[in-house]
Design a protein around this motif. Sequence first.
Motif, PDB file in Angstrom:
ATOM      1  N   GLY A   1      34.034  32.936  19.055  1.00  0.00           N
ATOM      2  CA  GLY A   1      35.109  31.861  19.094  1.00  0.00           C
ATOM      3  C   GLY A   1      35.009  30.966  17.790  1.00  0.00           C
ATOM      4  N   GLY A   2      33.830  30.411  17.516  1.00  0.00           N
ATOM      5  CA  GLY A   2      33.781  29.557  16.532  1.00  0.00           C
ATOM      6  C   GLY A   2      34.055  30.102  15.051  1.00  0.00           C
ATOM      7  N   LEU A   3      33.590  31.582  14.970  1.00  0.00           N
ATOM      8  CA  LEU A   3      34.024  32.115  13.647  1.00  0.00           C
ATOM      9  C   LEU A   3      35.664  32.439  13.744  1.00  0.00           C
ATOM     10  N   VAL A   4      36.178  32.689  14.829  1.00  0.00           N
ATOM     11  CA  VAL A   4      37.858  32.804  14.842  1.00  0.00           C
ATOM     12  C   VAL A   4      38.370  31.499  14.415  1.00  0.00           C
ATOM     13  N   ALA A   5      37.737  30.350  14.951  1.00  0.00           N
ATOM     14  CA  ALA A   5      38.478  29.187  14.290  1.00  0.00           C
ATOM     15  C   ALA A   5      38.186  28.843  12.859  1.00  0.00           C
ATOM     16  N   ALA A   6      36.896  29.424  12.382  1.00  0.00           N
ATOM     17  CA  ALA A   6      36.755  29.185  11.138  1.00  0.00           C
ATOM     18  C   ALA A   6      37.498  29.711  10.120  1.00  0.00           C
ATOM     19  N   ALA A   7      37.763  30.971  10.532  1.00  0.00           N
ATOM     20  CA  ALA A   7      38.579  32.164   9.711  1.00  0.00           C
ATOM     21  C   ALA A   7      40.254  31.480   9.869  1.00  0.00           C
TER      22      ALA A   7
ATOM     23  N   LEU B   1      27.099   8.460  -3.593  1.00  0.00           N
ATOM     24  CA  LEU B   1      27.190   9.923  -3.338  1.00  0.00           C
ATOM     25  C   LEU B   1      28.606  10.267  -4.148  1.00  0.00           C
ATOM     26  N   ARG B   2      28.635  11.586  -4.531  1.00  0.00           N
ATOM     27  CA  ARG B   2      29.976  12.066  -5.348  1.00  0.00           C
ATOM     28  C   ARG B   2      30.953  12.144  -4.272  1.00  0.00           C
ATOM     29  N   ARG B   3      32.182  11.897  -4.886  1.00  0.00           N
ATOM     30  CA  ARG B   3      33.434  11.775  -3.889  1.00  0.00           C
ATOM     31  C   ARG B   3      33.676  13.224  -3.100  1.00  0.00           C
ATOM     32  N   ALA B   4      33.401  14.259  -3.762  1.00  0.00           N
ATOM     33  CA  ALA B   4      33.391  15.631  -3.152  1.00  0.00           C
ATOM     34  C   ALA B   4      32.656  15.667  -1.893  1.00  0.00           C
ATOM     35  N   TRP B   5      31.451  15.144  -1.938  1.00  0.00           N
ATOM     36  CA  TRP B   5      30.808  15.274  -0.872  1.00  0.00           C
ATOM     37  C   TRP B   5      31.019  14.312   0.227  1.00  0.00           C
ATOM     38  N   LEU B   6      31.519  13.142  -0.038  1.00  0.00           N
ATOM     39  CA  LEU B   6      32.093  12.178   0.871  1.00  0.00           C
ATOM     40  C   LEU B   6      33.167  13.156   1.624  1.00  0.00           C
ATOM     41  N   PHE B   7      34.144  13.669   1.293  1.00  0.00           N
ATOM     42  CA  PHE B   7      35.065  14.437   1.872  1.00  0.00           C
ATOM     43  C   PHE B   7      34.599  15.416   2.714  1.00  0.00           C
ATOM     44  N   VAL B   8      33.469  16.067   2.305  1.00  0.00           N
ATOM     45  CA  VAL B   8      32.709  17.371   2.831  1.00  0.00           C
ATOM     46  C   VAL B   8      32.331  16.723   4.235  1.00  0.00           C
ATOM     47  N   PHE B   9      31.644  15.517   4.296  1.00  0.00           N
ATOM     48  CA  PHE B   9      31.066  14.934   5.229  1.00  0.00           C
ATOM     49  C   PHE B   9      32.142  14.680   6.393  1.00  0.00           C
ATOM     50  N   ALA B  10      33.264  13.998   5.710  1.00  0.00           N
ATOM     51  CA  ALA B  10      34.202  13.701   6.594  1.00  0.00           C
ATOM     52  C   ALA B  10      34.812  14.752   7.545  1.00  0.00           C
ATOM     53  N   ILE B  11      34.966  16.027   6.767  1.00  0.00           N
ATOM     54  CA  ILE B  11      35.661  17.188   7.397  1.00  0.00           C
ATOM     55  C   ILE B  11      34.701  17.563   8.354  1.00  0.00           C
ATOM     56  N   ALA B  12      33.297  17.641   7.959  1.00  0.00           N
ATOM     57  CA  ALA B  12      32.342  18.058   9.035  1.00  0.00           C
ATOM     58  C   ALA B  12      32.534  17.299  10.442  1.00  0.00           C
TER      59      ALA B  12
ATOM     60  N   HIS C   1      34.907  15.956  11.396  1.00  0.00           N
ATOM     61  CA  HIS C   1      36.185  16.097  12.277  1.00  0.00           C
ATOM     62  C   HIS C   1      35.981  17.509  13.056  1.00  0.00           C
ATOM     63  N   ASN C   2      35.056  18.314  12.394  1.00  0.00           N
ATOM     64  CA  ASN C   2      35.152  19.752  12.899  1.00  0.00           C
ATOM     65  C   ASN C   2      34.029  20.209  14.049  1.00  0.00           C
ATOM     66  N   VAL C   3      32.990  19.449  14.000  1.00  0.00           N
ATOM     67  CA  VAL C   3      31.938  19.470  14.941  1.00  0.00           C
ATOM     68  C   VAL C   3      32.260  19.296  16.269  1.00  0.00           C
ATOM     69  N   PRO C   4      33.235  18.491  16.939  1.00  0.00           N
ATOM     70  CA  PRO C   4      33.634  18.353  18.228  1.00  0.00           C
ATOM     71  C   PRO C   4      34.233  19.583  18.713  1.00  0.00           C
ATOM     72  N   GLU C   5      35.287  20.200  17.684  1.00  0.00           N
ATOM     73  CA  GLU C   5      36.037  21.351  17.917  1.00  0.00           C
ATOM     74  C   GLU C   5      35.095  22.503  18.304  1.00  0.00           C
TER      75      GLU C   5
ATOM     76  N   VAL D   1      31.569  24.804   9.857  1.00  0.00           N
ATOM     77  CA  VAL D   1      30.560  24.151  10.829  1.00  0.00           C
ATOM     78  C   VAL D   1      31.158  24.312  12.376  1.00  0.00           C
ATOM     79  N   GLU D   2      31.891  24.957  12.475  1.00  0.00           N
ATOM     80  CA  GLU D   2      32.767  25.163  13.716  1.00  0.00           C
ATOM     81  C   GLU D   2      31.573  26.242  14.585  1.00  0.00           C
ATOM     82  N   PRO D   3      31.491  27.259  14.021  1.00  0.00           N
ATOM     83  CA  PRO D   3      30.635  28.362  14.673  1.00  0.00           C
ATOM     84  C   PRO D   3      29.077  27.818  14.901  1.00  0.00           C
ATOM     85  N   VAL D   4      28.726  27.069  14.180  1.00  0.00           N
ATOM     86  CA  VAL D   4      27.263  26.482  14.307  1.00  0.00           C
ATOM     87  C   VAL D   4      27.421  25.604  15.584  1.00  0.00           C
ATOM     88  N   ALA D   5      28.058  24.773  15.648  1.00  0.00           N
ATOM     89  CA  ALA D   5      28.581  23.735  16.689  1.00  0.00           C
ATOM     90  C   ALA D   5      28.668  24.636  18.119  1.00  0.00           C
TER      91      ALA D   5
END
Length: 296
Positions: free
Chosen positions: A49-55, A151-162, A164-168, A226-230
């Motif tokens: 299910g997590g892999l489907v969401a990631a896909a 931190l580089r701005r790109a990593w800040l975006f990565v953390f924000a997205i993660a 967001h996706n962990v609860p899902e 991050v969704e299939p891991v969570a």
Amino acid sequence: MHSPARPSFYLSPRHAIGLLIVVSGALALCWAFWRELAELPHVGDALAGGLVAAAATALGAVPVMFSRRLPERVEDTLMGFGAGVMLAACSFSLIVPGVAAARALGAGSGLAAAQVGGGILLGAAALLAIDRLVPHEHFIKGVEGPRASRLRRAWLFVFAIALHNVPEGLAIGVAFGGTDPLRASALATGIAIQDLPEGLVVAVALLAAGYGRAFSVTLGMASGLVEPVAAVLGAAVIGLSAALLPYGLAFAAGAMLYVISHEMIPESHRKGHEAFATGGLMVGFVLMMALDTALG
């Protein structure tokens, strides 16, 4: 005559061998850990299910490679749609089954409500703590968290997205770990549906923030990993004891409600398109409700 300077990313053979050993050890540890987790019930289903969401997230980011930036009105509508899907998933796929699970374990109506209510608050508090401790950057709201400027701005975006996706992912894992397969499939399908525009919005926002098209699409596609891991983590915890099911469902719901209220709705209202964002939320809510009713 001076020897040419080595590039900053140069890796000596000794360091390369050491890195290879560390990576190999980490992979072996992960494989051993997975073999232990696979013995628990429904972990494989949660991973699927997590892999489907990631896909779905990855698929949603692909159009950005061939198109220009979306109108802001469309972005806010899609963000509202995702919030509506998540809101209905919290209500019908997590909170209601959580109360039913608590009562099935012998709790009365009042105790069941207290258990689920406490789990919701605990899930929201956990996301609030992570939000305060982990530096990250919202696409519109800006930088949050300690030491973000280092931190580089790109990593800040990565953390924000993660964040967001962990609860899902947790919601998918807990659902497969404790509820019936049809209801869990409905939840995973609904999250995958809202992940399609989410991947698109992430990639478009990165492009608007000044990143290259290829980088924006790649990060947008990877944002769902991050969704299939969570999901595996959620299913594994529930697999340890059936008594944890009401709390697990409520915890996932609280985490998702925090994301909806703290990030998705405010982000979709900041550009003056509240009506479109609210319309998207209503459509997403009804779609997820219908999906849960049809499959659950």
